[in-house]
Design an enzyme around this catalytic site. Sequence first.
Site, PDB file in Angstrom:
ATOM      1  N   ASN A 171       0.845  -1.427  -0.120  1.00 40.24           N
ATOM      2  CA  ASN A 171       0.020  -0.013   0.002  1.00 40.24           C
ATOM      3  C   ASN A 171       0.823   1.239  -0.155  1.00 40.24           C
ATOM      4  OD1 ASN A 171      -1.412   2.320   1.012  1.00 40.24           O
ATOM      5  ND2 ASN A 171      -3.197   0.746   1.808  1.00 40.24           N
ATOM      6  N   HIS A 216       0.887   6.104   2.243  1.00 37.42           N
ATOM      7  CA  HIS A 216       1.583   7.045   2.985  1.00 37.42           C
ATOM      8  C   HIS A 216       2.664   7.610   2.348  1.00 37.42           C
ATOM      9  CE1 HIS A 216      -0.728   5.950   6.370  1.00 37.42           C
ATOM     10  NE2 HIS A 216      -0.537   4.703   6.361  1.00 37.42           N
ATOM     11  N   HIS A 232      -5.797   3.732  -1.793  1.00 37.41           N
ATOM     12  CA  HIS A 232      -7.068   3.907  -1.154  1.00 37.41           C
ATOM     13  C   HIS A 232      -7.481   5.350  -1.489  1.00 37.41           C
ATOM     14  CE1 HIS A 232      -9.920   3.912   2.820  1.00 37.41           C
ATOM     15  NE2 HIS A 232     -10.556   4.202   1.537  1.00 37.41           N
ATOM     16  N   ARG A 250      -9.282   8.003  -0.663  1.00 32.74           N
ATOM     17  CA  ARG A 250     -10.629   8.451   0.181  1.00 32.74           C
ATOM     18  C   ARG A 250     -11.328   9.307  -0.176  1.00 32.74           C
ATOM     19  NH1 ARG A 250      -8.883   6.453   5.602  1.00 32.74           N
ATOM     20  NH2 ARG A 250     -11.063   7.605   6.308  1.00 32.74           N
ATOM     21  N   ARG A 286      -7.384  12.731   1.539  1.00 33.33           N
ATOM     22  CA  ARG A 286      -6.419  13.196   2.373  1.00 33.33           C
ATOM     23  C   ARG A 286      -4.868  12.872   2.026  1.00 33.33           C
ATOM     24  NH1 ARG A 286      -7.799   9.756   7.781  1.00 33.33           N
ATOM     25  NH2 ARG A 286      -9.690  10.832   7.354  1.00 33.33           N
ATOM     26  N   GLU A 291      -8.806   0.308  -3.010  1.00 29.38           N
ATOM     27  CA  GLU A 291      -9.487   0.600  -1.738  1.00 29.38           C
ATOM     28  C   GLU A 291     -10.569   1.473  -1.886  1.00 29.38           C
ATOM     29  OE1 GLU A 291      -6.580  -1.422   1.314  1.00 29.38           O
ATOM     30  OE2 GLU A 291      -7.226   0.567   1.590  1.00 29.38           O
ATOM     31  N   THR A 319      -7.130   6.380  10.493  1.00 30.13           N
ATOM     32  CA  THR A 319      -7.007   5.513   9.356  1.00 30.13           C
ATOM     33  C   THR A 319      -8.134   4.501   9.556  1.00 30.13           C
ATOM     34  OG1 THR A 319      -5.434   3.588   8.538  1.00 30.13           O
ATOM     35  CG2 THR A 319      -5.906   3.906  11.001  1.00 30.13           C
ATOM     36  N   THR A 320      -8.410   3.349   8.576  1.00 25.12           N
ATOM     37  CA  THR A 320      -9.589   2.689   8.626  1.00 25.12           C
ATOM     38  C   THR A 320      -9.624   1.877   9.943  1.00 25.12           C
ATOM     39  OG1 THR A 320      -9.158   2.330   6.267  1.00 25.12           O
ATOM     40  CG2 THR A 320     -10.879   0.938   7.273  1.00 25.12           C
ATOM     41  N   GLU A 343     -10.978  -9.339   3.133  1.00 23.92           N
ATOM     42  CA  GLU A 343      -9.700  -9.094   3.777  1.00 23.92           C
ATOM     43  C   GLU A 343      -9.956  -8.801   5.277  1.00 23.92           C
ATOM     44  OE1 GLU A 343      -7.362  -5.821   2.183  1.00 23.92           O
ATOM     45  OE2 GLU A 343      -6.612  -5.445   4.121  1.00 23.92           O
ATOM     46  N   HIS A 398      -3.867  -4.680   7.684  1.00 22.78           N
ATOM     47  CA  HIS A 398      -3.950  -3.315   8.993  1.00 22.78           C
ATOM     48  C   HIS A 398      -3.116  -3.585   9.749  1.00 22.78           C
ATOM     49  CE1 HIS A 398      -5.355   0.134  10.291  1.00 22.78           C
ATOM     50  NE2 HIS A 398      -5.942   0.525   9.333  1.00 22.78           N
ATOM     51  N   GLY A 399      -2.119  -2.702  10.211  1.00 26.05           N
ATOM     52  CA  GLY A 399      -1.165  -2.860  11.341  1.00 26.05           C
ATOM     53  C   GLY A 399      -0.103  -3.985  11.468  1.00 26.05           C
TER      54      GLY A 399
HETATM   55  N1  PXP Z   1      -6.113  -2.847   4.371  1.00 23.41           N
HETATM   56  C1  PXP Z   1      -6.802  -2.102   4.653  1.00 23.41           C
HETATM   57  C2  PXP Z   1      -8.375  -2.217   4.094  1.00 23.41           C
HETATM   58  C3  PXP Z   1      -6.579  -0.638   4.722  1.00 23.41           C
HETATM   59  O1  PXP Z   1      -7.355   0.196   5.090  1.00 23.41           O
HETATM   60  C4  PXP Z   1      -5.332  -0.511   5.282  1.00 23.41           C
HETATM   61  C5  PXP Z   1      -4.608   0.895   5.681  1.00 23.41           C
HETATM   62  O2  PXP Z   1      -4.778   1.732   4.666  1.00 23.41           O
HETATM   63  C6  PXP Z   1      -4.309  -1.463   5.160  1.00 23.41           C
HETATM   64  C7  PXP Z   1      -4.612  -2.743   4.799  1.00 23.41           C
HETATM   65  C8  PXP Z   1      -2.779  -1.424   5.411  1.00 23.41           C
HETATM   66  O3  PXP Z   1      -2.857  -0.956   6.633  1.00 23.41           O
HETATM   67  P1  PXP Z   1      -1.337  -0.507   7.199  1.00 23.41           P
HETATM   68  O4  PXP Z   1      -1.062   0.716   6.546  1.00 23.41           O
HETATM   69  O5  PXP Z   1      -1.330  -0.408   8.728  1.00 23.41           O
HETATM   70  O6  PXP Z   1      -0.228  -1.589   6.822  1.00 23.41           O
END
Ligand code: PXP
Length: 241
Positions: free
Chosen positions: A7, A10, A43, A45, A49, A70, A100-101, A151, A191-192
């Site tokens: 992703n 960032h 993503h 949004r 942002r 996304e 964040t989500t 996911e 995520h995370g």
């Molecule tokens: N999956 C989804 C659906 C997300 O919204 C995000 C964050 O944008 C991620 C994965 C990736 O998460 P991270 O940036 O914490 O690795």
Amino acid sequence: MPVLCVNVDHVATLRQARMGIEPEPATAAYMAEMAGAVGIITHLREDRRHIQDRDVEMIRKTCNTRLHFEMAATAEMQGIALDIDPETVCLVPEKREELTTEGGLNCVGREAELKEFLAPLHAKGIRSSLFIDADPAQIEAANTIGAEFIEIHTGHYADAKEINERNVELSRILDGIRQARNLGLKVNLGHGLNYRNILAFKNVPGISEYSIGHSIMARAIYVGLDRAVRDMAEIIRTFVD
Ligand code: PXP
């Protein structure tokens, strides 16, 4: 073998901090692919942002692997997805005030609505995923909706401070993976996830993809993006199928 999708949101977060022209998410996407990412995630949004429309357009044009888009389940995003034609979309919830989500999409009671929302995308050959919590009712609903993938949201596991809480969250995810696989759904995780907490999934079969952004971009500040992506891809390469 499970694979890594990176992703690049960032990279845009850093650029938007100055509303400037660098760094460039499309260049990061290209570098991530060269370092072993098999897919690129953005993503877009509603509040723009981080990723901007032109980023998605550029990545669509230059992506050599696959673009995983996304998006919130809105008419605007549906139109953009149909124009951009990514290989996959993932429906995510969006709240303007969140950092964040923060949680999975609620699919329960929205089965018919979300099925209808995805229909034009499926008709175009775009494959779909739903970002949901590891909750049996959500997984059942995702199956009814007819997305090919779910996911599972790993954020609660990743954020857990206490070992007991972390183990409870991990068990939920493992149960969710089993349930989804029994229903014939393909499972991604995201995520995370970072270079340490991802190791809990090393011996867990049935995971198709890992969707990772923040930890890779954070490491890239110290070691460079190429090395940060390679380090994560190498870890995932040791995982069971
Ligand atoms: N999956 C989804 C659906 C997300 O919204 C995000 C964050 O944008 C991620 C994965 C990736 O998460 P991270 O940036 O914490 O690795």
